[in-house]
Design a protein around this motif. Structure first.
Motif, PDB file in Angstrom:
ATOM      1  N   GLY A  41      25.023  52.201  37.639  1.00 18.36           N
ATOM      2  CA  GLY A  41      25.579  53.545  37.693  1.00 18.36           C
ATOM      3  C   GLY A  41      26.925  53.622  38.380  1.00 18.36           C
ATOM      4  O   GLY A  41      27.289  54.657  38.943  1.00 18.36           O
ATOM      5  N   ILE A  42      27.689  52.521  38.337  1.00 22.17           N
ATOM      6  CA  ILE A  42      29.010  52.481  38.963  1.00 22.17           C
ATOM      7  C   ILE A  42      30.068  52.722  37.888  1.00 22.17           C
ATOM      8  O   ILE A  42      30.094  52.029  36.870  1.00 22.17           O
ATOM      9  CB  ILE A  42      29.213  51.123  39.672  1.00 22.17           C
ATOM     10  N   GLU A  43      30.920  53.695  38.130  1.00 23.69           N
ATOM     11  CA  GLU A  43      31.928  54.084  37.127  1.00 23.69           C
ATOM     12  C   GLU A  43      33.080  53.078  37.128  1.00 23.69           C
ATOM     13  O   GLU A  43      33.713  52.830  38.156  1.00 23.69           O
ATOM     14  CB  GLU A  43      32.453  55.489  37.440  1.00 23.69           C
ATOM     15  N   LEU A  44      33.382  52.517  35.943  1.00 24.05           N
ATOM     16  CA  LEU A  44      34.448  51.534  35.803  1.00 24.05           C
ATOM     17  C   LEU A  44      35.625  52.128  35.046  1.00 24.05           C
ATOM     18  O   LEU A  44      35.437  52.852  34.070  1.00 24.05           O
ATOM     19  CB  LEU A  44      33.952  50.306  35.033  1.00 24.05           C
ATOM     20  N   MET A  45      36.839  51.787  35.500  1.00 25.53           N
ATOM     21  CA  MET A  45      38.054  52.261  34.828  1.00 25.53           C
ATOM     22  C   MET A  45      38.931  51.066  34.480  1.00 25.53           C
ATOM     23  O   MET A  45      39.079  50.150  35.278  1.00 25.53           O
ATOM     24  CB  MET A  45      38.826  53.215  35.749  1.00 25.53           C
ATOM     25  N   GLN A  46      39.489  51.096  33.279  1.00 25.24           N
ATOM     26  CA  GLN A  46      40.332  49.999  32.800  1.00 25.24           C
ATOM     27  C   GLN A  46      41.757  50.174  33.319  1.00 25.24           C
ATOM     28  O   GLN A  46      42.328  51.254  33.228  1.00 25.24           O
ATOM     29  CB  GLN A  46      40.322  49.993  31.269  1.00 25.24           C
ATOM     30  N   GLY A  47      42.324  49.103  33.880  1.00 23.95           N
ATOM     31  CA  GLY A  47      43.705  49.143  34.345  1.00 23.95           C
ATOM     32  C   GLY A  47      43.833  49.653  35.772  1.00 23.95           C
ATOM     33  O   GLY A  47      42.832  49.974  36.423  1.00 23.95           O
ATOM     34  N   TYR A  48      45.084  49.728  36.243  1.00 24.08           N
ATOM     35  CA  TYR A  48      45.331  50.105  37.637  1.00 24.08           C
ATOM     36  C   TYR A  48      46.199  51.360  37.727  1.00 24.08           C
ATOM     37  O   TYR A  48      47.219  51.399  38.411  1.00 24.08           O
ATOM     38  CB  TYR A  48      45.978  48.932  38.386  1.00 24.08           C
ATOM     39  N   ASP A  49      45.781  52.394  37.041  1.00 22.65           N
ATOM     40  CA  ASP A  49      46.500  53.657  37.035  1.00 22.65           C
ATOM     41  C   ASP A  49      46.277  54.371  38.379  1.00 22.65           C
ATOM     42  O   ASP A  49      45.135  54.557  38.792  1.00 22.65           O
ATOM     43  CB  ASP A  49      45.963  54.523  35.886  1.00 22.65           C
ATOM     44  N   PRO A  50      47.355  54.774  39.074  1.00 14.95           N
ATOM     45  CA  PRO A  50      47.173  55.523  40.327  1.00 14.95           C
ATOM     46  C   PRO A  50      46.298  56.766  40.166  1.00 14.95           C
ATOM     47  O   PRO A  50      45.686  57.224  41.137  1.00 14.95           O
ATOM     48  CB  PRO A  50      48.611  55.905  40.710  1.00 14.95           C
ATOM     49  N   ALA A  51      46.225  57.297  38.942  1.00 21.25           N
ATOM     50  CA  ALA A  51      45.371  58.485  38.715  1.00 21.25           C
ATOM     51  C   ALA A  51      43.904  58.194  39.026  1.00 21.25           C
ATOM     52  O   ALA A  51      43.134  59.115  39.341  1.00 21.25           O
ATOM     53  CB  ALA A  51      45.521  58.946  37.258  1.00 21.25           C
ATOM     54  N   HIS A  52      43.501  56.921  38.959  1.00 20.15           N
ATOM     55  CA  HIS A  52      42.122  56.560  39.313  1.00 20.15           C
ATOM     56  C   HIS A  52      41.834  56.873  40.780  1.00 20.15           C
ATOM     57  O   HIS A  52      40.673  56.964  41.182  1.00 20.15           O
ATOM     58  CB  HIS A  52      41.878  55.056  39.091  1.00 20.15           C
ATOM     59  N   LEU A  53      42.894  56.988  41.583  1.00 21.04           N
ATOM     60  CA  LEU A  53      42.744  57.218  43.028  1.00 21.04           C
ATOM     61  C   LEU A  53      42.968  58.690  43.381  1.00 21.04           C
ATOM     62  O   LEU A  53      43.277  59.025  44.528  1.00 21.04           O
ATOM     63  CB  LEU A  53      43.720  56.322  43.794  1.00 21.04           C
ATOM     64  N   GLN A  54      42.830  59.568  42.388  1.00 25.52           N
ATOM     65  CA  GLN A  54      42.955  61.016  42.610  1.00 25.52           C
ATOM     66  C   GLN A  54      41.686  61.689  42.112  1.00 25.52           C
ATOM     67  O   GLN A  54      41.274  61.435  40.972  1.00 25.52           O
ATOM     68  CB  GLN A  54      44.171  61.550  41.848  1.00 25.52           C
ATOM     69  N   PRO A  55      41.040  62.555  42.916  1.00 21.94           N
ATOM     70  CA  PRO A  55      41.337  62.784  44.335  1.00 21.94           C
ATOM     71  C   PRO A  55      41.101  61.511  45.161  1.00 21.94           C
ATOM     72  O   PRO A  55      40.368  60.627  44.739  1.00 21.94           O
ATOM     73  CB  PRO A  55      40.364  63.901  44.731  1.00 21.94           C
ATOM     74  N   ALA A  56      41.706  61.483  46.326  1.00 19.18           N
ATOM     75  CA  ALA A  56      41.708  60.251  47.121  1.00 19.18           C
ATOM     76  C   ALA A  56      40.297  59.866  47.562  1.00 19.18           C
ATOM     77  O   ALA A  56      39.561  60.707  48.081  1.00 19.18           O
ATOM     78  CB  ALA A  56      42.588  60.436  48.350  1.00 19.18           C
ATOM     79  N   PRO A  57      39.908  58.595  47.360  1.00 18.93           N
ATOM     80  CA  PRO A  57      38.630  58.121  47.905  1.00 18.93           C
ATOM     81  C   PRO A  57      38.712  58.026  49.432  1.00 18.93           C
ATOM     82  O   PRO A  57      39.803  58.064  50.012  1.00 18.93           O
ATOM     83  CB  PRO A  57      38.471  56.738  47.274  1.00 18.93           C
ATOM     84  N   ASP A  58      37.556  57.901  50.075  1.00 19.72           N
ATOM     85  CA  ASP A  58      37.534  57.752  51.534  1.00 19.72           C
ATOM     86  C   ASP A  58      38.026  56.378  51.964  1.00 19.72           C
ATOM     87  O   ASP A  58      38.545  56.210  53.068  1.00 19.72           O
ATOM     88  CB  ASP A  58      36.112  57.974  52.063  1.00 19.72           C
ATOM     89  N   LEU A  59      37.827  55.370  51.092  1.00 18.53           N
ATOM     90  CA  LEU A  59      38.234  54.007  51.422  1.00 18.53           C
ATOM     91  C   LEU A  59      38.529  53.249  50.136  1.00 18.53           C
ATOM     92  O   LEU A  59      37.817  53.400  49.141  1.00 18.53           O
ATOM     93  CB  LEU A  59      37.111  53.282  52.198  1.00 18.53           C
ATOM     94  N   VAL A  60      39.576  52.440  50.166  1.00 22.51           N
ATOM     95  CA  VAL A  60      39.891  51.569  49.031  1.00 22.51           C
ATOM     96  C   VAL A  60      39.650  50.123  49.476  1.00 22.51           C
ATOM     97  O   VAL A  60      40.182  49.686  50.497  1.00 22.51           O
ATOM     98  CB  VAL A  60      41.358  51.742  48.579  1.00 22.51           C
ATOM     99  N   VAL A  61      38.815  49.402  48.713  1.00 23.09           N
ATOM    100  CA  VAL A  61      38.605  47.972  48.967  1.00 23.09           C
ATOM    101  C   VAL A  61      39.463  47.215  47.961  1.00 23.09           C
ATOM    102  O   VAL A  61      39.325  47.402  46.755  1.00 23.09           O
ATOM    103  CB  VAL A  61      37.117  47.579  48.830  1.00 23.09           C
ATOM    104  N   VAL A  62      40.362  46.376  48.482  1.00 25.00           N
ATOM    105  CA  VAL A  62      41.372  45.732  47.641  1.00 25.00           C
ATOM    106  C   VAL A  62      40.993  44.279  47.371  1.00 25.00           C
ATOM    107  O   VAL A  62      40.850  43.487  48.299  1.00 25.00           O
ATOM    108  CB  VAL A  62      42.758  45.792  48.326  1.00 25.00           C
ATOM    109  N   GLY A  63      40.839  43.942  46.092  1.00 23.74           N
ATOM    110  CA  GLY A  63      40.500  42.569  45.707  1.00 23.74           C
ATOM    111  C   GLY A  63      41.677  41.622  45.874  1.00 23.74           C
ATOM    112  O   GLY A  63      42.838  42.049  45.835  1.00 23.74           O
ATOM    113  N   ASN A  64      41.379  40.330  46.027  1.00 24.72           N
ATOM    114  CA  ASN A  64      42.458  39.375  46.305  1.00 24.72           C
ATOM    115  C   ASN A  64      43.290  39.036  45.072  1.00 24.72           C
ATOM    116  O   ASN A  64      44.300  38.351  45.182  1.00 24.72           O
ATOM    117  CB  ASN A  64      41.923  38.103  46.970  1.00 24.72           C
ATOM    118  N   ALA A  65      42.892  39.537  43.905  1.00 21.93           N
ATOM    119  CA  ALA A  65      43.696  39.297  42.703  1.00 21.93           C
ATOM    120  C   ALA A  65      44.893  40.255  42.638  1.00 21.93           C
ATOM    121  O   ALA A  65      45.796  40.065  41.830  1.00 21.93           O
ATOM    122  CB  ALA A  65      42.837  39.459  41.457  1.00 21.93           C
TER     123      ALA A  65
END
Length: 449
Positions: A46-70
């Protein structure tokens, strides 16, 4: 809280997402390439997946962003996170702070076999009734999921030496603070971030520095690079495996599917399992040593191994069509290719073995391992190498001296046509890549019908 994970379909980050969801967080994520097995596992959770790295995916702002090493500077999502001042953290740091704190961590590190060994260890503890948590860079078939919190203080983690994030260049494993540490083996890898083997040995030394004096470090006696690591400084008891070690195996079948386990000169029992290859026998010894450290007697550990089903994409049988067997394997380093093919050869005897290999890892793309490629496939009868136009070095010239009949192909269609022309009932086809390989497994199975 709402956690958004950048690079969520990587095996590590996908597993992290599962744990965050289990802790009760709302989890979303984005990635440049969304493909199985991680995408299907995440969608099932039940985890929502989004294709690509569009800044719109981060709106509204999440409480925390976990950044992968890629992800690195210049990535649109990374730049948005920094410009907006959003709270962010590396995956290994999040894991250490929110999951591993206060737990007995058992870590499996090394160039090869981390995923398989950590899967084995989690299953042996589960079989012993210890309900461990785990995070593994693959999907163990005994569990069907790559991560869970578990019901006891014990937590098994695949401990990778790759760096943590664009802002934290330490190896992931220095965050984990294991009490039980398996150091499986050590060769040069990750040419994109390490200049030489000595640089990797230094990171392993940093890991050794975090293991408590009441903990345990396990490594093969004959692995020279790891002996050098221990000599840099070690404050923890050590147990050794393999030739000359405290834990040894006596093969009862050449392919490694049956072997006797000996600890300190005493025979502890016999492992009979589905796996093959000397490398898996070595993984098993390390697993039994680690399990014993948390109270699983060898006899019980051996019984657990005998019901171990391996990991998805580790010599996973994916199809049998017209008598031709297709395997999916993750091998992407000459040593791993060689040991995997050797185990299969010893199992199937004189049957035709075809290897189909995509040099896809970062080290492979840089050509770091190319000198070992031609010799890595000697146990195959025929090899098809995939050389896409953007590979960046001459794969055909590299494998031209191979003693095995070889074809270098620039398309999946050429590979499929080549395999189809030579495969016959009884043929074993191993498809080796650390990526999705364009869905070749399914396309080849369909073509063989």
């Amino acid at each position: 809280m709402h956690i958004h994970i950048l690079g969520i379909c990587g095996t590590f980050m996908g597993s992290l997402a599962v744990l965050a969801k289990e802790l009760g967080h709302r989890v979303t994520g984005s990635d440049a390439n969304v493909y199985p097995p991680m995408s299907t596992q995440l969608e099932a959770q039940g985890i929502e997946l989004m294709q690509g790295y569009d800044p719109a995916h981060l709106q509204p702002a999440p409480d925390l962003v976990v950044v992968g090493n890629a992800l690195s500077r210049g990535n649109l999502a990374v730049e948005y996170v920094l410009n907006q001042g959003l709270p962010y953290v590396s995956g290994p740091q999040w894991l250490a702070d929110h999951v591993l704190q206060g737990r007995w961590v058992l870590a499996a590190a090394g160039t090869h076999g981390k995923t398989t060994t950590s899967s084995m260890l989690a299953w042996v503890l589960e079989h012993a009734g210890m309900s461990p948590g785990f995070l593994i860079g693959g999907v163990p078939q005994n569990f069907g999921v790559s991560a869970r919190l578990g019901g006891t203080p014990f937590f098994v983690v695949e401990a990778d030496e790759y760096d943590s994030a664009f802002f934290d260049k330490r190896s992931k494993f220095v965050h984990y603070r294991p009490r039980t540490a398996i150091l499986n083996n050590l060769e040069f890898d990750h040419a994109d971030i390490f200049p030489d083997l000595a640089a990797i040995e230094r990171q392993f030394h940093h890991l050794v520095r975090t293991v408590p004096g009441e903990g345990l470090i396990i490594h093969p006696q004959a692995e020279e690079a790891l002996v050098r690591v221990i000599k840099m400084g070690c404050w923890t008891p050590v147990q050794t495996t393999g030739d000359g070690g405290q834990w040894q195996a006596r093969l009862l079948s050449a392919d490694g599917s049956r072997f006797e386990v000996v600890f300190d000169g005493k025979v502890e029992g016999v492992v009979e399992w589905e796996l093959t290859g000397q490398h898996n026998v070595a993984n098993a010894l390390a697993c039994l040593a680690a399990a014993r450290h948390v109270g699983v007697v060898p006899e019980l550990g051996i019984a657990g191994l005998s019901s171990f089903k391996s990991v998805k994409r580790r010599m996973e049988k994916v199809a049998e069509v017209q008598g031709v067997t297709l395997y999916d394997d993750f091998a992407h380093h000459p040593t791993a290719i060689a040991t995997t093919l050797d185990g299969l050869r010893k199992r199937v005897g004189a049957a035709q073995v075809i290897a189909v290999i995509e040099p896809r890892s970062n080290s492979m793309k840089l050509g770091a391992h190319r000198d070992g490629l031609a010799d890595s496939v000697v146990q195959a009868d025929r090899v098809f190498w995939y050389a896409p136009a953007n590979l960046g070095w001459d794969l055909a010239a590299t494998v031209a001296g191979s003693t095995v009949p070889t074809e270098v192909c620039d398309s999946l269609e050429a590979i499929i046509a080549g395999v189809k022309a030579v495969a016959a009932p009884g043929t074993q086809v191993v498809i080796m890549s650390n990526g999705g390989f364009g869905g070749l497994h399914g396309k080849l199975a369909e073509a063989l019908k």
